[in-house]
Design an enzyme around this catalytic site. Sequence first.
Site, PDB file in Angstrom:
ATOM      1  N   ASN A 140      33.376   6.060 -30.436  1.00  0.00           N
ATOM      2  CA  ASN A 140      33.817   5.295 -29.262  1.00  0.00           C
ATOM      3  C   ASN A 140      34.083   3.840 -29.625  1.00  0.00           C
ATOM      4  O   ASN A 140      33.551   3.323 -30.617  1.00  0.00           O
ATOM      5  CB  ASN A 140      32.714   5.318 -28.195  1.00  0.00           C
ATOM      6  CG  ASN A 140      32.788   6.544 -27.305  1.00  0.00           C
ATOM      7  OD1 ASN A 140      33.872   7.044 -27.001  1.00  0.00           O
ATOM      8  ND2 ASN A 140      31.636   7.020 -26.856  1.00  0.00           N
ATOM      9  N   SER A 148      25.882   8.176 -24.098  1.00  0.00           N
ATOM     10  CA  SER A 148      25.289   8.092 -25.444  1.00  0.00           C
ATOM     11  C   SER A 148      24.625   6.734 -25.694  1.00  0.00           C
ATOM     12  O   SER A 148      23.548   6.669 -26.302  1.00  0.00           O
ATOM     13  CB  SER A 148      26.343   8.403 -26.510  1.00  0.00           C
ATOM     14  OG  SER A 148      27.552   7.726 -26.248  1.00  0.00           O
ATOM     15  N   GLY A 158      29.211  15.148 -34.348  1.00  0.00           N
ATOM     16  CA  GLY A 158      29.487  15.679 -35.686  1.00  0.00           C
ATOM     17  C   GLY A 158      29.071  17.134 -35.829  1.00  0.00           C
ATOM     18  O   GLY A 158      29.816  17.954 -36.382  1.00  0.00           O
ATOM     19  N   GLY A 194      27.840  11.719 -40.350  1.00  0.00           N
ATOM     20  CA  GLY A 194      27.212  11.412 -39.060  1.00  0.00           C
ATOM     21  C   GLY A 194      27.135  12.690 -38.257  1.00  0.00           C
ATOM     22  O   GLY A 194      27.957  12.949 -37.374  1.00  0.00           O
ATOM     23  N   GLY A 210      25.396  14.139 -35.770  1.00  0.00           N
ATOM     24  CA  GLY A 210      24.572  14.154 -34.560  1.00  0.00           C
ATOM     25  C   GLY A 210      25.258  15.047 -33.543  1.00  0.00           C
ATOM     26  O   GLY A 210      25.868  16.067 -33.903  1.00  0.00           O
ATOM     27  N   ALA A 211      25.225  14.647 -32.266  1.00  0.00           N
ATOM     28  CA  ALA A 211      25.803  15.483 -31.212  1.00  0.00           C
ATOM     29  C   ALA A 211      27.275  15.811 -31.509  1.00  0.00           C
ATOM     30  O   ALA A 211      27.684  16.980 -31.547  1.00  0.00           O
ATOM     31  CB  ALA A 211      25.665  14.767 -29.869  1.00  0.00           C
ATOM     32  N   LYS A 246      40.045   5.397 -23.137  1.00  0.00           N
ATOM     33  CA  LYS A 246      38.663   5.910 -23.239  1.00  0.00           C
ATOM     34  C   LYS A 246      37.658   4.849 -22.790  1.00  0.00           C
ATOM     35  O   LYS A 246      36.636   5.141 -22.160  1.00  0.00           O
ATOM     36  CB  LYS A 246      38.387   6.355 -24.682  1.00  0.00           C
ATOM     37  CG  LYS A 246      36.992   6.934 -24.917  1.00  0.00           C
ATOM     38  CD  LYS A 246      36.926   8.381 -24.513  1.00  0.00           C
ATOM     39  CE  LYS A 246      35.544   8.918 -24.213  1.00  0.00           C
ATOM     40  NZ  LYS A 246      34.516   8.739 -25.155  1.00  0.00           N
TER      41      LYS A 246
END
Length: 306
Positions: free
Chosen positions: A103, A257, A13, A8, A10-11, A186
């Site tokens: 998340n 996100s 990873g 994964g 993306g931002a 979180k």
Amino acid sequence: MKRIAIVGAGAVGLYYGARLALNGEDVSFLLRSDYEAVEEQGIRLESVHGDAVLKPVKAFRTAEEIGPVDLIIVAWKATANDLFESVLPPLCHEETQLLTLQNGLGNCERLAEIVGPERVMGGLCFVCLNRLSEGFVKHTAGGKVTIGDWLAPPAGSKAEELVRRFKSANIPAEFSDDLKTAQWRKLVWNTPFNGLSIAEGGVTTDRLLADPETKSEIRAVMGDVIRAARALGCEIDPAVVDFEIDRTKGMDAYRPSSMIDYVEGREVEFDAIWAEPLRQAKLAGADVPHMEALASRIQERLRERR
Ligand SMILES: NC(=O)C1=CN([C@@H]2O[C@H](COP(=O)(O)OP(=O)(O)OC[C@H]3O[C@@H](n4cnc5c(N)ncnc54)[C@H](OP(=O)(O)O)[C@@H]3O)[C@@H](O)[C@H]2O)C=CC1
Ligand SMILES: CC(C)(CO)C(=O)C(=O)O
């Protein structure tokens, strides 16, 4: 040297994988749409912790091409978790450890079903990362990653060792000996901000805080999350409500996100961020009317979008 695979990319990873690789770690990236751009231009980071370029990149299109590694870092959206059963086995040997940076709740449990709980770790990224184009990540605020073991080890925490490796790679990180509480901590941010940014039709965090009604709803949802956590044995100091609201003011017009997924027509991590926390809260007997109402509003928005 220990081999790492990023699943994964993306931002999140791309960012953490590149930081680790720039520090000399052996990192392979499982890429989909960014594959060609990353092969050609590498991974570019524009970051409050310093800009950087990783080139060349160990880029792959399939897990089979990467082969067994010592650590898998999962950083795709929880909506892709059904693919764990096919993607993870080619990456695993008998001692491969897994860290999810996702998340929400339920991700560690899914990984534990595949490799056993003692090899799973969770990391909570208190950071604002956006992938602005293929292979290009902008890091605008924050940076701390809280890492803990899913199952408290009898001796020698894997997570503690990983925290040391993250820190040495210019990634602020801290160890938690209570991952479940860290996950709920979180959610104090993600549940209201990601949620209301969708429920209000795709709005940024500055607009949520500028409107007294949504600001008060943010506080109410945060209160519910803290109450739910307490019912499950996870103590969170209510002072975090003010702390998180002040921290978010500093993010300006931030697009959470999930809000980006919503406005771009992609699947939203509804189960991990809203449904599963709500299910656990109710099971523990917590009174969480604001979490419940918010989840319904999000579902309504997602239905309208179809
Ligand atoms: N962005 C942030 O600041 C933060 C995000 N998080 C959490 O981190 C996780 C990742 O978020 P983020 O990085 O923003 O998400 P992105 O959408 O930027 O990245 C997800 C990546 O997963 C890839 N992917 C999805 N399915 C597959 C597949 N079948 N095979 C290969 N790659 C796949 C996507 O590829 P493709 O591009 O081809 O679709 C994409 O590159 C989420 O759980 C999020 O909630 C946590 C804290 C902060
Ligand atoms: C809360 C934040 C911004 C990280 O702190 C995040 O998790 C997100 O955008 O999903």
